[in-house]
Scaffold this active site. Structure first.
Site, PDB file in Angstrom:
ATOM      1  N   GLY A   1      60.656  64.909  60.276  1.00 50.20           N
ATOM      2  CA  GLY A   1      59.932  65.701  59.367  1.00 50.20           C
ATOM      3  C   GLY A   1      59.109  66.612  59.673  1.00 50.20           C
ATOM      4  O   GLY A   1      58.750  67.666  59.086  1.00 50.20           O
TER       5      GLY A   1
ATOM      6  N   GLU B   1      52.303  66.079  62.993  1.00 50.77           N
ATOM      7  CA  GLU B   1      53.193  65.226  61.988  1.00 50.77           C
ATOM      8  C   GLU B   1      53.100  65.924  60.682  1.00 50.77           C
ATOM      9  O   GLU B   1      52.406  66.855  60.233  1.00 50.77           O
ATOM     10  CB  GLU B   1      52.268  63.872  61.769  1.00 50.77           C
ATOM     11  CG  GLU B   1      52.879  62.818  62.361  1.00 50.77           C
ATOM     12  CD  GLU B   1      54.250  62.137  61.889  1.00 50.77           C
ATOM     13  OE1 GLU B   1      55.166  62.894  61.119  1.00 50.77           O
ATOM     14  OE2 GLU B   1      54.382  61.029  61.925  1.00 50.77           O
ATOM     15  N   ASP B   2      54.257  65.774  59.917  1.00 49.33           N
ATOM     16  CA  ASP B   2      54.351  66.045  58.631  1.00 49.33           C
ATOM     17  C   ASP B   2      53.650  65.340  57.569  1.00 49.33           C
ATOM     18  O   ASP B   2      52.877  66.175  56.621  1.00 49.33           O
ATOM     19  CB  ASP B   2      55.858  66.257  58.061  1.00 49.33           C
ATOM     20  CG  ASP B   2      56.528  64.838  58.298  1.00 49.33           C
ATOM     21  OD1 ASP B   2      55.976  64.167  59.220  1.00 49.33           O
ATOM     22  OD2 ASP B   2      57.325  64.637  57.336  1.00 49.33           O
TER      23      ASP B   2
ATOM     24  N   ASP C   1      51.172  58.666  55.456  1.00 48.62           N
ATOM     25  CA  ASP C   1      51.180  58.011  54.275  1.00 48.62           C
ATOM     26  C   ASP C   1      50.554  56.743  54.205  1.00 48.62           C
ATOM     27  O   ASP C   1      49.248  56.646  54.140  1.00 48.62           O
ATOM     28  CB  ASP C   1      52.958  57.736  54.142  1.00 48.62           C
ATOM     29  CG  ASP C   1      53.370  57.498  52.694  1.00 48.62           C
ATOM     30  OD1 ASP C   1      52.680  56.704  52.132  1.00 48.62           O
ATOM     31  OD2 ASP C   1      54.572  57.767  52.237  1.00 48.62           O
TER      32      ASP C   1
ATOM     33  N   LYS D   1      48.030  61.373  52.427  1.00 52.37           N
ATOM     34  CA  LYS D   1      47.942  60.665  50.769  1.00 52.37           C
ATOM     35  C   LYS D   1      46.718  59.684  51.220  1.00 52.37           C
ATOM     36  O   LYS D   1      47.051  58.575  51.601  1.00 52.37           O
ATOM     37  CB  LYS D   1      49.231  59.739  50.695  1.00 52.37           C
ATOM     38  CG  LYS D   1      50.619  60.800  50.362  1.00 52.37           C
ATOM     39  CD  LYS D   1      51.766  59.687  50.100  1.00 52.37           C
ATOM     40  CE  LYS D   1      52.872  60.528  49.729  1.00 52.37           C
ATOM     41  NZ  LYS D   1      54.035  59.478  49.408  1.00 52.37           N
TER      42      LYS D   1
ATOM     43  N   PHE E   1      56.059  60.415  45.508  1.00 56.55           N
ATOM     44  CA  PHE E   1      57.042  60.684  46.424  1.00 56.55           C
ATOM     45  C   PHE E   1      57.301  62.100  46.535  1.00 56.55           C
ATOM     46  O   PHE E   1      57.667  62.617  45.641  1.00 56.55           O
ATOM     47  CB  PHE E   1      58.356  59.718  46.240  1.00 56.55           C
ATOM     48  CG  PHE E   1      59.179  59.642  47.350  1.00 56.55           C
ATOM     49  CD1 PHE E   1      59.280  59.119  48.300  1.00 56.55           C
ATOM     50  CD2 PHE E   1      60.296  60.720  47.424  1.00 56.55           C
ATOM     51  CE1 PHE E   1      60.064  58.860  49.266  1.00 56.55           C
ATOM     52  CE2 PHE E   1      61.195  60.609  48.401  1.00 56.55           C
ATOM     53  CZ  PHE E   1      60.985  59.835  49.394  1.00 56.55           C
ATOM     54  N   VAL E   2      57.035  62.659  47.893  1.00 53.26           N
ATOM     55  CA  VAL E   2      57.209  64.299  48.058  1.00 53.26           C
ATOM     56  C   VAL E   2      58.246  64.325  48.983  1.00 53.26           C
ATOM     57  O   VAL E   2      58.497  63.684  49.929  1.00 53.26           O
ATOM     58  CB  VAL E   2      55.768  64.637  48.396  1.00 53.26           C
ATOM     59  CG1 VAL E   2      54.822  64.836  47.245  1.00 53.26           C
ATOM     60  CG2 VAL E   2      55.156  64.087  49.722  1.00 53.26           C
TER      61      VAL E   2
ATOM     62  N   ASP F   1      62.071  64.357  53.604  1.00 51.69           N
ATOM     63  CA  ASP F   1      63.404  64.386  52.921  1.00 51.69           C
ATOM     64  C   ASP F   1      63.524  63.174  51.926  1.00 51.69           C
ATOM     65  O   ASP F   1      62.400  62.243  51.944  1.00 51.69           O
ATOM     66  CB  ASP F   1      64.265  64.006  53.979  1.00 51.69           C
ATOM     67  CG  ASP F   1      64.363  62.512  54.564  1.00 51.69           C
ATOM     68  OD1 ASP F   1      63.292  62.035  54.825  1.00 51.69           O
ATOM     69  OD2 ASP F   1      65.473  61.896  54.599  1.00 51.69           O
TER      70      ASP F   1
ATOM     71  N   ARG G   1      64.691  68.822  52.888  1.00 47.84           N
ATOM     72  CA  ARG G   1      63.850  69.123  54.049  1.00 47.84           C
ATOM     73  C   ARG G   1      63.930  70.619  53.977  1.00 47.84           C
ATOM     74  O   ARG G   1      62.745  70.722  54.547  1.00 47.84           O
ATOM     75  CB  ARG G   1      64.608  68.566  55.345  1.00 47.84           C
ATOM     76  CG  ARG G   1      64.491  67.000  55.759  1.00 47.84           C
ATOM     77  CD  ARG G   1      64.840  66.930  57.144  1.00 47.84           C
ATOM     78  NE  ARG G   1      65.402  65.371  57.312  1.00 47.84           N
ATOM     79  CZ  ARG G   1      64.461  64.393  57.590  1.00 47.84           C
ATOM     80  NH1 ARG G   1      63.324  64.509  57.619  1.00 47.84           N
ATOM     81  NH2 ARG G   1      64.916  63.152  57.666  1.00 47.84           N
TER      82      ARG G   1
HETATM   83  C1  PRP Z   1      57.840  59.936  57.785  1.00 47.65           C
HETATM   84  C2  PRP Z   1      57.052  60.888  58.334  1.00 47.65           C
HETATM   85  C3  PRP Z   1      56.099  60.084  59.361  1.00 47.65           C
HETATM   86  C4  PRP Z   1      55.952  58.729  58.670  1.00 47.65           C
HETATM   87  C5  PRP Z   1      54.649  58.725  57.803  1.00 47.65           C
HETATM   88  O1  PRP Z   1      58.747  59.608  58.877  1.00 47.65           O
HETATM   89  O2  PRP Z   1      57.656  61.897  58.982  1.00 47.65           O
HETATM   90  O3  PRP Z   1      56.640  60.028  60.513  1.00 47.65           O
HETATM   91  O4  PRP Z   1      57.023  58.590  57.675  1.00 47.65           O
HETATM   92  O5  PRP Z   1      54.784  57.363  57.357  1.00 47.65           O
HETATM   93  P1  PRP Z   1      53.477  56.293  57.372  1.00 47.65           P
HETATM   94  O6  PRP Z   1      52.193  56.807  57.614  1.00 47.65           O
HETATM   95  O7  PRP Z   1      53.702  55.430  56.483  1.00 47.65           O
HETATM   96  O8  PRP Z   1      53.832  55.559  58.797  1.00 47.65           O
HETATM   97  P2  PRP Z   1      60.392  59.033  58.338  1.00 47.65           P
HETATM   98  O9  PRP Z   1      60.473  57.786  59.209  1.00 47.65           O
HETATM   99  O10 PRP Z   1      60.607  58.916  57.050  1.00 47.65           O
HETATM  100  O11 PRP Z   1      61.329  59.753  59.166  1.00 47.65           O
HETATM  101  P3  PRP Z   1      61.658  61.420  59.124  1.00 47.65           P
HETATM  102  O12 PRP Z   1      60.586  62.066  59.752  1.00 47.65           O
HETATM  103  O13 PRP Z   1      62.825  61.642  60.122  1.00 47.65           O
HETATM  104  O14 PRP Z   1      62.091  61.874  57.801  1.00 47.65           O
END
Ligand code: PRP
Length: 183
Positions: free
Chosen positions: A48, A103-104, A107, A135, A156-157, A163, A169
């Site tokens: 991400g 980090e992206d 959550d 969030k 859900f963004v 993604d 993405r």
């Molecule tokens: C997403 C995002 C963070 C994490 C955040 O990754 O990139 O790493 O979830 O969630 P949290 O705060 O609830 O822990 P994901 O596991 O979806 O993988 P990706 O980055 O490969 O899409």
């Protein structure tokens, strides 16, 4: 990919590509100031954070060493499981390094909370976090995050690295995915 390409699947663009780039420029100035006299290792969390890492790194004036980790926190659904696994570890030795996790999105915060503890346990000299999105209504753990791009609603963004099922993405901004797409 521009938002109009997926206009039927996105209910609202909440952060535009232009807003993201302007905020990245601001964050880069602050990060430059913090690490001017330190040898920083930026750690992008795959997949991400790829877009954010790429644009933030190029906006920085300081030299950085870039590394990557892949961790898994989600199953195939849209809700955080709290289970974190290392899928790919970083290449660099963590011991004594000043690490900036890129980090992206924060959550639940479970992924980052685990990652910060993991890097500290491996002897990092310092661990800071820059996250493009957070969030506030979804955060479940107390996390000390140094830099945040935008606080966003608990929806859900997708886009700018985020993604759903590996789609969206490469959207330039961040938008709310219509529930009918993923339900
Ligand atoms: C997403 C995002 C963070 C994490 C955040 O990754 O990139 O790493 O979830 O969630 P949290 O705060 O609830 O822990 P994901 O596991 O979806 O993988 P990706 O980055 O490969 O899409």
């Amino acid at each position: 990919m521009q938002p109009q390409t997926v206009a039927n699947e996105i209910s609202e663009i909440i952060v535009t590509g232009e807003q993201i780039q302007a905020r990245i420029a601001e964050l880069a100035k602050e990060i430059d100031a913090e690490y001017r006299d330190k040898n920083v290792l930026t750690l992008g969390v795959l997949k991400g954070a790829v877009m954010f890492m790429a644009d933030l790194s190029r906006a920085l004036e300081i030299q950085v060493q870039m590394d990557w980790m892949a961790v898994s926190s989600y199953g195939s659904g849209t809700v955080s499981s709290g289970v974190v696994r290392i899928l790919k570890d970083l290449d660099a030795d963590v011991m004594g390094r000043h690490i900036l996790i890129v980090e992206d999105i924060i959550d639940s915060g479970l992924t980052l909370s685990w990652l910060v503890q993991n890097l500290e346990a491996r002897g990092a000299a310092s661990v800071e976090v820059v996250a493009l999105l957070r969030k506030p209504d979804a955060v479940k753990v107390d996390l000390d995050v140094r830099w945040i791009g935008f606080d966003i609603p608990n929806e859900f963004v997708v886009g700018f690295g985020l993604d759903w099922n590996e789609r969206y993405r490469n959207l330039t901004g961040v938008g709310i995915l219509k529930p009918e797409v993923y339900s």
